[in-house]
Each structure stands twice: as structure tokens, then as C-alpha cells.
Scaffold this motif. Structure first.
Motif, PDB file in Angstrom:
ATOM      1  N   ARG A  35      40.151  44.489  28.948  1.00  0.00           N
ATOM      2  CA  ARG A  35      38.727  43.908  28.834  1.00  0.00           C
ATOM      3  C   ARG A  35      37.861  44.106  27.847  1.00  0.00           C
ATOM      4  N   GLY A  36      37.875  45.051  26.849  1.00  0.00           N
ATOM      5  CA  GLY A  36      37.355  45.506  26.837  1.00  0.00           C
ATOM      6  C   GLY A  36      35.989  46.545  27.014  1.00  0.00           C
ATOM      7  N   LYS A  37      35.014  47.588  25.595  1.00  0.00           N
ATOM      8  CA  LYS A  37      34.068  48.686  25.965  1.00  0.00           C
ATOM      9  C   LYS A  37      33.292  47.225  27.061  1.00  0.00           C
ATOM     10  N   VAL A  38      32.524  48.058  28.118  1.00  0.00           N
ATOM     11  CA  VAL A  38      31.894  47.774  28.916  1.00  0.00           C
ATOM     12  C   VAL A  38      30.878  48.737  29.837  1.00  0.00           C
ATOM     13  N   ILE A  39      29.551  48.561  29.117  1.00  0.00           N
ATOM     14  CA  ILE A  39      28.834  49.596  29.039  1.00  0.00           C
ATOM     15  C   ILE A  39      28.006  49.752  30.713  1.00  0.00           C
ATOM     16  N   ALA A  40      28.532  51.340  31.154  1.00  0.00           N
ATOM     17  CA  ALA A  40      28.435  51.522  32.110  1.00  0.00           C
ATOM     18  C   ALA A  40      26.951  52.293  32.007  1.00  0.00           C
ATOM     19  N   LYS A  41      26.561  52.333  33.503  1.00  0.00           N
ATOM     20  CA  LYS A  41      25.429  53.075  33.495  1.00  0.00           C
ATOM     21  C   LYS A  41      25.339  54.512  33.660  1.00  0.00           C
ATOM     22  N   GLY A  42      24.753  55.083  32.562  1.00  0.00           N
ATOM     23  CA  GLY A  42      24.887  56.361  32.397  1.00  0.00           C
ATOM     24  C   GLY A  42      26.036  57.345  31.819  1.00  0.00           C
ATOM     25  N   LYS A  43      27.196  55.830  31.455  1.00  0.00           N
ATOM     26  CA  LYS A  43      27.930  56.895  30.483  1.00  0.00           C
ATOM     27  C   LYS A  43      28.249  56.173  29.509  1.00  0.00           C
ATOM     28  N   GLY A  44      27.792  55.346  29.422  1.00  0.00           N
ATOM     29  CA  GLY A  44      28.148  54.727  28.049  1.00  0.00           C
ATOM     30  C   GLY A  44      29.090  53.427  28.359  1.00  0.00           C
ATOM     31  N   SER A  45      29.775  53.458  26.803  1.00  0.00           N
ATOM     32  CA  SER A  45      30.284  52.149  26.507  1.00  0.00           C
ATOM     33  C   SER A  45      31.949  53.065  27.170  1.00  0.00           C
ATOM     34  N   LEU A  46      32.598  52.654  27.821  1.00  0.00           N
ATOM     35  CA  LEU A  46      33.929  52.310  28.374  1.00  0.00           C
ATOM     36  C   LEU A  46      35.280  51.487  27.934  1.00  0.00           C
ATOM     37  N   ASP A  47      36.574  51.449  27.415  1.00  0.00           N
ATOM     38  CA  ASP A  47      37.523  51.050  27.475  1.00  0.00           C
ATOM     39  C   ASP A  47      37.996  50.367  28.861  1.00  0.00           C
ATOM     40  N   MET A  48      37.900  49.453  30.013  1.00  0.00           N
ATOM     41  CA  MET A  48      37.934  48.777  30.781  1.00  0.00           C
ATOM     42  C   MET A  48      39.070  47.697  31.128  1.00  0.00           C
ATOM     43  N   TYR A  49      39.983  47.900  32.073  1.00  0.00           N
ATOM     44  CA  TYR A  49      41.690  47.300  31.947  1.00  0.00           C
ATOM     45  C   TYR A  49      41.527  46.454  33.216  1.00  0.00           C
ATOM     46  N   LEU A  50      42.239  45.448  33.534  1.00  0.00           N
ATOM     47  CA  LEU A  50      41.860  44.873  34.731  1.00  0.00           C
ATOM     48  C   LEU A  50      43.691  44.851  34.680  1.00  0.00           C
ATOM     49  N   VAL A  51      44.297  45.188  36.516  1.00  0.00           N
ATOM     50  CA  VAL A  51      45.677  44.713  36.349  1.00  0.00           C
ATOM     51  C   VAL A  51      46.303  43.687  36.794  1.00  0.00           C
TER      52      VAL A  51
END
Length: 79
Positions: A35-51
Motif C-alpha cells: 500500500r505504501g507508507k501510511v501515516i498512522a497517528k502517534g506512529k508516523g509513517s508505516l509501510d502497510m500491505y493488503l493480503v
């Protein structure tokens, strides 16, 4: 627990959203879409994937929906 909450709130309806850490653990078993990097509150930018599916070669009938015996053998060997 905080990361799981952020993954849920950043998810896509009817899809399984996972972190890069989880992706590293399941990539031999499942096809995933980055999915790319997704901004997550309090965590910053996280790499995310969809199964998207079980790997075709590890699924009954190659449909990616139900694991076959090879899936379970691979799983047991990784423990």
C-alpha cells in the motif's frame, strides 16, 4: 496494541491490512499488495500491505482461498 489499532483505523473495508513486520512473517504463504507508507497517528509513517490471497501453489485448486497440505507443511517447517 497501539500499532494494531492504527492498522485497523487505516485499513480498507473488507481487506486485511498488515504491517511490514507481519508481512515479513507471512510473505512465503500469502500474496500481498504493498500500500505504501501510511501515516498512522502517534506512529508516523508505516509501510502497510493488503493480503490478497493464499499463494496459488499453497492453495487447494490454486484458487488462493483454502490452504492445501503443502501450506501446512511449510508452516510447520517455519516454527
Amino acid at each position: 496494541v497501539n500499532t494494531a489499532s492504527r492498522l485497523e483505523s487505516s485499513g480498507v473495508a473488507d481487506r486485511v491490512n498488515i504491517s511490514s513486520e507481519t508481512f515479513d512473517r507471512v510473505k512465503d504463504f500469502f500474496d500481498c499488495e504493498y500500500r505504501g507508507k501510511v501515516i498512522a497517528k502517534g506512529k508516523g509513517s508505516l509501510d502497510m500491505y493488503l493480503v490478497t490471497a493464499i499463494k496459488k501453489e499453497l492453495s487447494v485448486n490454486g484458487d488462493g482461498l483454502e490452504p492445501n497440505e503443502e501450506f501446512f507443511e511449510l508452516y510447520r517447517s517455519k516454527k
